[in-house]
Design a protein around this motif. Structure first.
Motif, mmCIF file in Angstrom:
data_model
loop_
_atom_site.group_PDB
_atom_site.id
_atom_site.type_symbol
_atom_site.label_atom_id
_atom_site.label_comp_id
_atom_site.label_asym_id
_atom_site.label_seq_id
_atom_site.Cartn_x
_atom_site.Cartn_y
_atom_site.Cartn_z
ATOM 1 N N PRO A 54 -2.206 -4.846 -0.854
ATOM 2 C CA PRO A 54 -0.922 -5.507 -1.110
ATOM 3 C C PRO A 54 -1.061 -6.860 -1.794
ATOM 4 O O PRO A 54 -0.229 -7.240 -2.607
ATOM 5 N N SER A 55 -2.111 -7.596 -1.477
ATOM 6 C CA SER A 55 -2.286 -8.927 -2.055
ATOM 7 C C SER A 55 -2.516 -8.879 -3.565
ATOM 8 O O SER A 55 -2.304 -9.875 -4.262
ATOM 9 N N ARG A 56 -2.943 -7.714 -4.082
ATOM 10 C CA ARG A 56 -3.195 -7.593 -5.525
ATOM 11 C C ARG A 56 -1.924 -7.301 -6.303
ATOM 12 O O ARG A 56 -1.940 -7.283 -7.530
ATOM 13 N N HIS A 91 -4.212 -13.159 0.175
ATOM 14 C CA HIS A 91 -5.092 -12.282 0.950
ATOM 15 C C HIS A 91 -4.284 -11.255 1.744
ATOM 16 O O HIS A 91 -3.174 -11.539 2.189
ATOM 17 N N SER A 92 -4.890 -10.099 1.958
ATOM 18 C CA SER A 92 -4.335 -9.079 2.844
ATOM 19 C C SER A 92 -5.043 -9.134 4.193
ATOM 20 O O SER A 92 -6.261 -9.328 4.257
ATOM 21 N N CYS A 161 -0.355 -7.677 6.710
ATOM 22 C CA CYS A 161 0.309 -8.867 6.174
ATOM 23 C C CYS A 161 -0.364 -9.326 4.877
ATOM 24 O O CYS A 161 -1.555 -9.101 4.671
ATOM 25 N N VAL A 162 0.434 -9.957 4.036
ATOM 26 C CA VAL A 162 -0.083 -10.651 2.865
ATOM 27 C C VAL A 162 0.248 -12.129 3.039
ATOM 28 O O VAL A 162 1.404 -12.486 3.284
ATOM 29 N N LEU A 163 -0.768 -12.967 2.946
ATOM 30 C CA LEU A 163 -0.601 -14.399 3.142
ATOM 31 C C LEU A 163 -1.117 -15.155 1.932
ATOM 32 O O LEU A 163 -2.130 -14.791 1.332
#
Length: 225
Positions: A54-56, A91-92, A161-163
């Motif tokens: 997801p972070s990408r 980050h994921s 989560c994506v942070l």
């Protein structure tokens, strides 16, 4: 060793689930440092492709908009937000991962891009108190970044989560160019701390009143008998 401790006196099914959860968290942690798990020990319930993390999927523009929506960075100019978005790390994290550990020193703050997290505080070796739940655009860890104080609570992922992580070193160049940023952020942090102290005092008073009420009921019943 961690796996052996977690699986002590658990059923075979529970052991498999614990091992799967643990390996999944290890997989996310390794992906964040561009490492991978060798094939012979790969045993993960769901193994997403690194390209599909997801972070990408979040662009610089979307991260810049997210930064502008947060109180701490809302006063930044468009150029400053763009510079910060380029430097920040996305980050994921997997279900159950601890992002922030109570008592540790931190030099980063985090903004929730997606997912939800639980904030809990350790009150004793066995006790945990729920503080709040974090979701999209919420910020945590800012006190550690700005003041160098130890983390005041644990922050744990309730789901994937994506942070967006912003480190102290990301802010230094911006503050050197615009010294007023430091004063503005400092003012916001002081206001936030004051609000937190007021909330803690209110909670303490509520707990005091509730305790007195329970005591009144208990002693009233005792006197009647």
């Amino acid at each position: 060793i961690v796996y052996q401790v977690l699986t002590w006196q658990t059923s075979a099914q529970e052991q498999r689930q614990l091992r799967s959860d643990l390996m999944e968290q290890i997989w996310y942690a390794l992906q964040r440092i561009d490492q991978s798990i060798p094939f012979p020990i790969r045993d993960i319930r769901t193994e997403p492709s690194p390209a599909k993390l997801p972070s990408r999927t979040f662009s610089g523009d979307s991260l810049q908009r997210l930064l502008s929506q947060t109180e701490i960075f809302s006063h930044f100019t468009s150029d400053q937000l763009l510079q910060l978005a380029k430097q920040a790390c996305c980050h994921s994290y997997g279900l159950g991962e601890t992002v922030v550990l109570q008592g540790e020193l931190g030099t980063s703050l985090y903004i929730v891009v997606s997912g939800s997290l639980e904030v809990v505080r350790s009150t004793s070796p066995e006790g945990l108190v729920h503080i709040s739940t974090l979701s999209h655009s919420d910020v945590f860890g800012e006190m550690g970044l700005c003041t160098g104080e130890p983390r005041s609570a644990n922050v744990i992922c309730k789901e994937e989560c994506v942070l967006l992580e912003i480190q102290r070193t990301h802010l230094i160049p911006l503050m050197e160019e615009s010294p007023q940023i430091l004063e503005t952020i400092g003012t916001l942090m002081a206001q936030r701390r004051q609000k937190l102290q007021a909330m803690n005092q209110e909670r303490a008073e509520t707990r005091r009143q509730a305790l007195i009420s329970r005591m009144q009921k208990l002693f009233t019943r005792s006197s009647e008998t």
